[in-house]
Design a protein around this motif. Structure first.
Motif, PDB file in Angstrom:
ATOM      1  N   ILE A 242       0.824  -1.211   0.000  1.00  0.00           N
ATOM      2  CA  ILE A 242       0.000   0.000   0.000  1.00  0.00           C
ATOM      3  C   ILE A 242       0.860   1.264   0.000  1.00  0.00           C
ATOM      4  CG2 ILE A 242      -1.720   1.309   1.292  1.00  0.00           C
ATOM      5  CD1 ILE A 242      -2.843  -1.334   2.334  1.00  0.00           C
ATOM      6  N   GLY A 243       1.598   1.498   1.070  1.00  0.00           N
ATOM      7  CA  GLY A 243       2.333   2.744   1.207  1.00  0.00           C
ATOM      8  C   GLY A 243       3.384   2.975   0.143  1.00  0.00           C
ATOM      9  N   PHE A 244       4.283   2.014  -0.037  1.00  0.00           N
ATOM     10  CA  PHE A 244       5.389   2.213  -0.967  1.00  0.00           C
ATOM     11  C   PHE A 244       4.929   2.278  -2.415  1.00  0.00           C
ATOM     12  CE2 PHE A 244       8.454   0.163   2.275  1.00  0.00           C
ATOM     13  CZ  PHE A 244       8.465   1.352   2.996  1.00  0.00           C
ATOM     14  N   ASN A 245       3.862   1.579  -2.748  1.00  0.00           N
ATOM     15  CA  ASN A 245       3.360   1.676  -4.122  1.00  0.00           C
ATOM     16  C   ASN A 245       2.776   3.061  -4.405  1.00  0.00           C
ATOM     17  OD1 ASN A 245       4.091  -0.677  -5.385  1.00  0.00           O
ATOM     18  ND2 ASN A 245       2.241  -1.791  -4.823  1.00  0.00           N
ATOM     19  N   ALA A 246       2.158   3.671  -3.408  1.00  0.00           N
ATOM     20  CA  ALA A 246       1.676   5.050  -3.587  1.00  0.00           C
ATOM     21  C   ALA A 246       2.859   5.988  -3.818  1.00  0.00           C
ATOM     22  CB  ALA A 246       0.878   5.490  -2.361  1.00  0.00           C
ATOM     23  N   PHE A 247       3.911   5.806  -3.061  1.00  0.00           N
ATOM     24  CA  PHE A 247       5.105   6.643  -3.212  1.00  0.00           C
ATOM     25  C   PHE A 247       5.746   6.443  -4.580  1.00  0.00           C
ATOM     26  CE2 PHE A 247       5.300   6.446   1.579  1.00  0.00           C
ATOM     27  CZ  PHE A 247       4.872   7.751   1.750  1.00  0.00           C
ATOM     28  N   GLN A 248       5.791   5.191  -5.047  1.00  0.00           N
ATOM     29  CA  GLN A 248       6.395   4.929  -6.358  1.00  0.00           C
ATOM     30  C   GLN A 248       5.586   5.596  -7.465  1.00  0.00           C
ATOM     31  OE1 GLN A 248       9.281   3.761  -6.798  1.00  0.00           O
ATOM     32  NE2 GLN A 248       9.717   2.802  -4.835  1.00  0.00           N
ATOM     33  N   GLY A 249       4.257   5.502  -7.378  1.00  0.00           N
ATOM     34  CA  GLY A 249       3.416   6.175  -8.362  1.00  0.00           C
ATOM     35  C   GLY A 249       3.646   7.677  -8.356  1.00  0.00           C
ATOM     36  N   ASN A 250       3.801   8.244  -7.161  1.00  0.00           N
ATOM     37  CA  ASN A 250       4.054   9.671  -7.036  1.00  0.00           C
ATOM     38  C   ASN A 250       5.412  10.044  -7.628  1.00  0.00           C
ATOM     39  OD1 ASN A 250       5.122  12.120  -5.121  1.00  0.00           O
ATOM     40  ND2 ASN A 250       2.905  12.205  -5.437  1.00  0.00           N
TER      41      ASN A 250
ATOM     42  N   LEU B 262       0.259   4.276 -15.899  1.00  0.00           N
ATOM     43  CA  LEU B 262       0.964   3.447 -14.919  1.00  0.00           C
ATOM     44  C   LEU B 262       0.032   2.440 -14.268  1.00  0.00           C
ATOM     45  CD1 LEU B 262       3.736   3.047 -13.641  1.00  0.00           C
ATOM     46  CD2 LEU B 262       3.088   4.690 -11.879  1.00  0.00           C
ATOM     47  N   SER B 263      -1.190   2.867 -13.976  1.00  0.00           N
ATOM     48  CA  SER B 263      -2.162   1.965 -13.372  1.00  0.00           C
ATOM     49  C   SER B 263      -2.531   0.836 -14.336  1.00  0.00           C
ATOM     50  CB  SER B 263      -3.415   2.750 -12.973  1.00  0.00           C
ATOM     51  OG  SER B 263      -4.387   1.905 -12.399  1.00  0.00           O
ATOM     52  N   ALA B 264      -2.687   1.164 -15.629  1.00  0.00           N
ATOM     53  CA  ALA B 264      -3.037   0.143 -16.630  1.00  0.00           C
ATOM     54  C   ALA B 264      -1.918  -0.873 -16.790  1.00  0.00           C
ATOM     55  CB  ALA B 264      -3.337   0.813 -17.965  1.00  0.00           C
ATOM     56  N   VAL B 265      -0.681  -0.405 -16.883  1.00  0.00           N
ATOM     57  CA  VAL B 265       0.454  -1.329 -17.037  1.00  0.00           C
ATOM     58  C   VAL B 265       0.620  -2.170 -15.779  1.00  0.00           C
ATOM     59  CG1 VAL B 265       2.939  -1.488 -17.396  1.00  0.00           C
ATOM     60  CG2 VAL B 265       1.616   0.194 -18.674  1.00  0.00           C
ATOM     61  N   THR B 266       0.412  -1.553 -14.621  1.00  0.00           N
ATOM     62  CA  THR B 266       0.478  -2.305 -13.367  1.00  0.00           C
ATOM     63  C   THR B 266      -0.550  -3.427 -13.354  1.00  0.00           C
ATOM     64  OG1 THR B 266       1.258  -0.370 -12.128  1.00  0.00           O
ATOM     65  CG2 THR B 266       0.229  -2.142 -10.857  1.00  0.00           C
ATOM     66  N   GLY B 267      -1.779  -3.126 -13.789  1.00  0.00           N
ATOM     67  CA  GLY B 267      -2.815  -4.159 -13.848  1.00  0.00           C
ATOM     68  C   GLY B 267      -2.461  -5.288 -14.794  1.00  0.00           C
ATOM     69  N   LEU B 268      -1.887  -4.936 -15.943  1.00  0.00           N
ATOM     70  CA  LEU B 268      -1.481  -5.947 -16.916  1.00  0.00           C
ATOM     71  C   LEU B 268      -0.474  -6.922 -16.322  1.00  0.00           C
ATOM     72  CD1 LEU B 268      -1.612  -6.878 -19.917  1.00  0.00           C
ATOM     73  CD2 LEU B 268       0.345  -5.371 -20.341  1.00  0.00           C
ATOM     74  N   ILE B 269       0.436  -6.400 -15.507  1.00  0.00           N
ATOM     75  CA  ILE B 269       1.478  -7.240 -14.920  1.00  0.00           C
ATOM     76  C   ILE B 269       0.945  -8.053 -13.746  1.00  0.00           C
ATOM     77  CG2 ILE B 269       3.705  -7.247 -13.743  1.00  0.00           C
ATOM     78  CD1 ILE B 269       3.911  -6.601 -16.692  1.00  0.00           C
TER      79      ILE B 269
ATOM     80  N   LEU C 216      -6.907  -4.977  -7.611  1.00  0.00           N
ATOM     81  CA  LEU C 216      -7.626  -3.748  -7.963  1.00  0.00           C
ATOM     82  C   LEU C 216      -7.210  -2.594  -7.054  1.00  0.00           C
ATOM     83  CD1 LEU C 216     -11.193  -5.235  -8.585  1.00  0.00           C
ATOM     84  CD2 LEU C 216      -9.546  -4.474 -10.314  1.00  0.00           C
ATOM     85  N   ALA C 217      -6.997  -2.914  -5.776  1.00  0.00           N
ATOM     86  CA  ALA C 217      -6.585  -1.877  -4.826  1.00  0.00           C
ATOM     87  C   ALA C 217      -5.205  -1.326  -5.182  1.00  0.00           C
ATOM     88  CB  ALA C 217      -6.573  -2.438  -3.407  1.00  0.00           C
ATOM     89  N   ILE C 218      -4.293  -2.203  -5.601  1.00  0.00           N
ATOM     90  CA  ILE C 218      -2.946  -1.753  -5.976  1.00  0.00           C
ATOM     91  C   ILE C 218      -3.023  -0.810  -7.168  1.00  0.00           C
ATOM     92  CG2 ILE C 218      -0.709  -2.487  -6.888  1.00  0.00           C
ATOM     93  CD1 ILE C 218      -1.133  -3.150  -3.946  1.00  0.00           C
ATOM     94  N   MET C 219      -3.841  -1.161  -8.154  1.00  0.00           N
ATOM     95  CA  MET C 219      -4.002  -0.272  -9.315  1.00  0.00           C
ATOM     96  C   MET C 219      -4.524   1.095  -8.865  1.00  0.00           C
ATOM     97  SD  MET C 219      -5.661  -2.979 -12.053  1.00  0.00           S
ATOM     98  CE  MET C 219      -5.941  -1.690 -13.283  1.00  0.00           C
ATOM     99  N   GLY C 220      -5.502   1.095  -7.963  1.00  0.00           N
ATOM    100  CA  GLY C 220      -6.056   2.344  -7.461  1.00  0.00           C
ATOM    101  C   GLY C 220      -5.051   3.137  -6.651  1.00  0.00           C
ATOM    102  N   ILE C 221      -4.249   2.447  -5.846  1.00  0.00           N
ATOM    103  CA  ILE C 221      -3.255   3.121  -5.002  1.00  0.00           C
ATOM    104  C   ILE C 221      -2.173   3.765  -5.863  1.00  0.00           C
ATOM    105  CG2 ILE C 221      -1.365   2.653  -3.385  1.00  0.00           C
ATOM    106  CD1 ILE C 221      -3.332   0.556  -2.111  1.00  0.00           C
ATOM    107  N   VAL C 222      -1.728   3.049  -6.899  1.00  0.00           N
ATOM    108  CA  VAL C 222      -0.718   3.605  -7.808  1.00  0.00           C
ATOM    109  C   VAL C 222      -1.272   4.852  -8.501  1.00  0.00           C
ATOM    110  CG1 VAL C 222       0.555   3.173  -9.950  1.00  0.00           C
ATOM    111  CG2 VAL C 222       0.506   1.429  -8.172  1.00  0.00           C
ATOM    112  N   PHE C 223      -2.535   4.771  -8.947  1.00  0.00           N
ATOM    113  CA  PHE C 223      -3.167   5.915  -9.605  1.00  0.00           C
ATOM    114  C   PHE C 223      -3.298   7.099  -8.643  1.00  0.00           C
ATOM    115  CE2 PHE C 223      -7.001   8.340 -10.676  1.00  0.00           C
ATOM    116  CZ  PHE C 223      -6.682   8.729 -11.982  1.00  0.00           C
ATOM    117  N   LEU C 224      -3.740   6.828  -7.420  1.00  0.00           N
ATOM    118  CA  LEU C 224      -3.904   7.885  -6.417  1.00  0.00           C
ATOM    119  C   LEU C 224      -2.582   8.567  -6.113  1.00  0.00           C
ATOM    120  CD1 LEU C 224      -5.644   9.357  -4.298  1.00  0.00           C
ATOM    121  CD2 LEU C 224      -5.111   7.494  -2.715  1.00  0.00           C
ATOM    122  N   GLY C 225      -1.539   7.772  -5.921  1.00  0.00           N
ATOM    123  CA  GLY C 225      -0.230   8.339  -5.641  1.00  0.00           C
ATOM    124  C   GLY C 225       0.283   9.190  -6.781  1.00  0.00           C
ATOM    125  N   ALA C 226      -0.068   8.805  -8.024  1.00  0.00           N
ATOM    126  CA  ALA C 226       0.415   9.533  -9.195  1.00  0.00           C
ATOM    127  C   ALA C 226      -0.296  10.868  -9.397  1.00  0.00           C
ATOM    128  CB  ALA C 226       0.261   8.670 -10.449  1.00  0.00           C
TER     129      ALA C 226
END
Length: 495
Positions: A162-170, A191-198, A391-401
C-alpha cells in the motif's frame, strides 16, 4: 488524524529512531562471524546465476535468476538515486564507505533469511512455490507463534503493497511532469493500466517482466556511471581518499563528522538493500533451486548489486562533479544527482535519469505487489481477496500519481516497516541454528566434491519441510545424516 500521526511517529522513533539500526548491524555481524563469513566464502558462486550455471531449465518454474531480478528490482529504487545523494549531503563522502560496510554485512543476513524461506517453502496447486518469513515462523517455530507471523503479514501489506506503491506512483508522475511535462493524470492512468497488466498475470508475468527490465535498467545505469568515471579517471583517487578520510574522521565534511557519516551511511544502506527487513525472502522462496543455500547465495548477490554496484555509481557521479559542496544543503536528493549528471554528460542526461527513475519505480511496484499478495495468501486462500488486492494496488498507484499531497496518507509505511523488521529479526535469531545446519549441509557436499549440492528433506526429519518442493532430492549424494541441534529443535507444525 493528528492522533494517528503521533502514534505512528512514536512507533517510527522506537524502531528506526534508535533501536532497529543497531539491531540490524549487530545481528548482521553476529551472523557473519558465526557462519564463518559465508558471504565471502561463496562470493565466486554468486556470479553463476548470471551465467545460468545454477539454474534449472523448467520453463514452468521461477528460476534463480528470475527471482534475483525480481528482488533486485525491488531493492533498486529511489534510494539508489535520491537516497545516496541525501546520505552524502547529510553525512559527507564518508557515508559512502559505511554504506559499503553495511552491505557487506547485510549480504550474510540476506543469505540466512533467503535460505530459511527456501527451507520452509510450499508447493502450490499450480506447481509454483510460496514461502517467506511468515511461513518460516509458523513452520519453524510452531503454531504458537502464528500471532507473530500475522503481525508480520499485516505490516508487509501495509508498508510495501500500500504505502510504498503510492510513493512509487508519485515518484514516476513527478519525474514525468518535471522533465517531459506530462500531466499527472495521464501518467497515473498509464501506470495503473500497465500495473494491472502485470499483476493480473501473477508471479510468472512479474518474473518475465523483471527478467527484461532489470538487466536493461542496471546495465544502463552502471554503464552511464562507468562513462563518467572514465571521463574523470585522474580525479578518482582523490574521491576515494575523501570517502575513506571522511569515514574515519580524518577530514570533516559536515557537522557531526565521523558520527554523521556512520549514521547516514548505515541508515541509507539498510533502507536501500533491505537486508534483514524480511521483504526479499518472499521472492526468494518462489525459486526452483536444488539447495536452499543456492538461493541464499543469489539473494546475497542482490545486496551486492544494489549497494556495492548501483549505489556506488550514484556516489561517484556526485563526488566527481563540482555540484556537491560539503556542508551545503541547498541541493540534495534527485536534484543533486541530476545536476551532477548534467555537468558530466550534458543536458540529455537528465532525460536518461528520468527514464531510469521510471524503470526503477515500476520494477519496485511489481515487487511490492507480490509481497502483498504473498502476505495475503498466508492469511487467506480466498481468490476474491487476491482480486481485491490487485484492484486496490491499481487504485493506489493511480492515487499516488495524480495527487501530489495524497501520499501523506501513507505516512504509516516507515513505522510499519520498522515493526516488520523487528519481527523478522526476532524470528531470524530463533531460526538461525536451523539455517546453520542447512549451510553446513551445503558445505559438506562441496567438501565431498559435489559441484552442485542437492537438498534432501529426509536428512532433516525434524524440520517441517515439503518433500514435493525438492524434486531433485533423489539425486542427493549419500552423506552421513544431519545431526539436529537439540537445544533449538522444534516440534514440526501441522499443515
Amino acid at each position: 488524524m493528528g492522533f494517528l500521526d503521533t502514534i505512528f511517529g512514536v512507533i517510527n522513533d522506537l524502531t528506526w529512531g534508535w533501536a532497529l539500526i543497531p539491531f540490524l548491524v549487530v545481528l548482521g555481524v553476529f551472523f557473519s562471524a558465526a557462519s564463518g563469513f559465508v558471504q565471502f566464502r561463496f562470493f565466486k558462486r554468486m556470479f553463476n546465476v548470471l551465467r545460468g550455471n545454477d539454474e534449472n531449465n523448467d520453463p514452468n518454474k521461477i528460476s534463480a535468476r528470475e527471482a534475483l531480478f525480481i528482488s533486485v528490482g525491488g531493492r533498486v529504487g529511489g534510494g539508489n538515486i535520491a537516497g545516496v545523494a541525501v546520505a552524502i549531503t547529510a553525512g559527507g563522502p564518508g557515508a559512502v564507505f559505511w554504506m559499503w560496510v553495511i552491505a557487506l554485512i547485510g549480504m550474510c543476513t540476506a543469505l540466512v533469511e533467503a535460505t530459511l524461506a527456501q527451507v520452509y517453502k510450499r508447493t502450490q496447486p499450480s506447481g509454483d512455490y510460496r514461502g517467506g518469513p511468515a511461513q518460516s515462523i509458523v513452520l519453524g517455530l510452531g503454531e504458537n507463534y502464528r500471532w507473530l507471523a500475522t503481525i508480520y503479514a499485516v505490516c508487509l501489506i501495509a508498508s510495501f503493497a500500500i504505502g510504498f506503491n503510492a510513493f512509487q506512483g508519485n515518484t514516476v508522475a513527478g519525474a514525468a511532469l518535471d522533465s517531459m511535462e506530462i500531466p499527472r493524470l495521464w501518467t497515473g492512468i498509464a501506470l495503473s493500466a500497465v500495473t494491472g497488466l502485470i499483476v493480473f498475470g501473477g508471479i510468472h508475468r512479474i518474473a518475465k517482466a523483471a527478467d527484461v527490465i532489470i538487466p536493461v535498467m542496471a546495465i544502463g545505469y552502471i554503464g552511464m556511471a562507468f562513462v563518467v568515471i572514465v571521463l574523470n579517471l585522474f580525479s578518482l583517487p582523490a574521491v576515494l581518499w575523501d570517502i575513506v578520510a571522511n569515514a574515519f574522521g580524518f577530514r570533516e565534511a559536515v557537522s557531526g563528522g565521523m558520527g554523521a557519516a556512520i549514521a547516514q551511511g548505515l541508515r541509507r544502506g539498510l533502507f536501500s538493500n533491505e537486508a534483514g527487513l524480511g521483504s526479499a525472502p518472499n521472492v526468494a522462496a518462489t525459486a526452483y533451486v536444488k539447495h536452499p543455500v543456492s538461493q541464499g547465495i543469489t539473494q546475497s548477490f542482490s545486496v551486492f548489486i544494489d549497494t556495492i554496484l548501483i549505489c556506488s555509481c550514484t556516489a561517484f557521479v556526485i563526488l566527481l562533479a563540482d555540484v556537491y559542496q560539503p556542508g551545503a544543503e541547498d541541493i540534495d536528493g534527485v536534484a543533486l544527482t541530476q545536476q551532477s549528471l548534467v555537468e558530466h554528460l550534458g543536458g540529455w542526461s537528465q532525460y536518461f535519469l528520468t527514464v531510469a527513475i521510471l524503470l526503477f519505480a515500476f520494477s519496485s511496484i511489481m515487487y511490492n505487489y507480490y509481497l502483498g499478495e504473498n502476505a495475503l495468501s498466508f492469511m487467506t486462500d480466498n481468490p476474491a481477496a487476491v482480486l481485491v488486492l490487485r484492484l486496490a494496488i491499481m487504485g493506489i498507484v493511480f492515487l499516488g500519481a495524480v495527487a501530489p499531497g495524497a501520499t501523506a496518507v501513507f505516512s504509516f509505511s516507515d513505522p510499519m516497516m520498522g515493526i516488520l523488521a523487528v519481527v523478522n529479526l526476532l524470528a531470524l535469531m530463533m531460526l538461525f541454528p536451523i539455517a546453520m545446519r542447512v549451510i553446513g549441509d551445503f558445505r559438506k557436499q562441496l567438501a565431498a566434491g559435489v559441484a552442485k549440492p542437492i537438498f534432501d528433506p529426509a536428512r532433516f526429519p525434524d524440520l517441517d519441510t515439503d518433500p514435493t518442493a525438492w524434486p531433485d532430492a533423489a539425486d542427493a549424494p549419500n552423506l552421513p545424516a544431519d545431526r539436529p541441534v537439540v537445544a533449538t529443535s522444534q516440534t514440526p507444525a501441522t499443515t
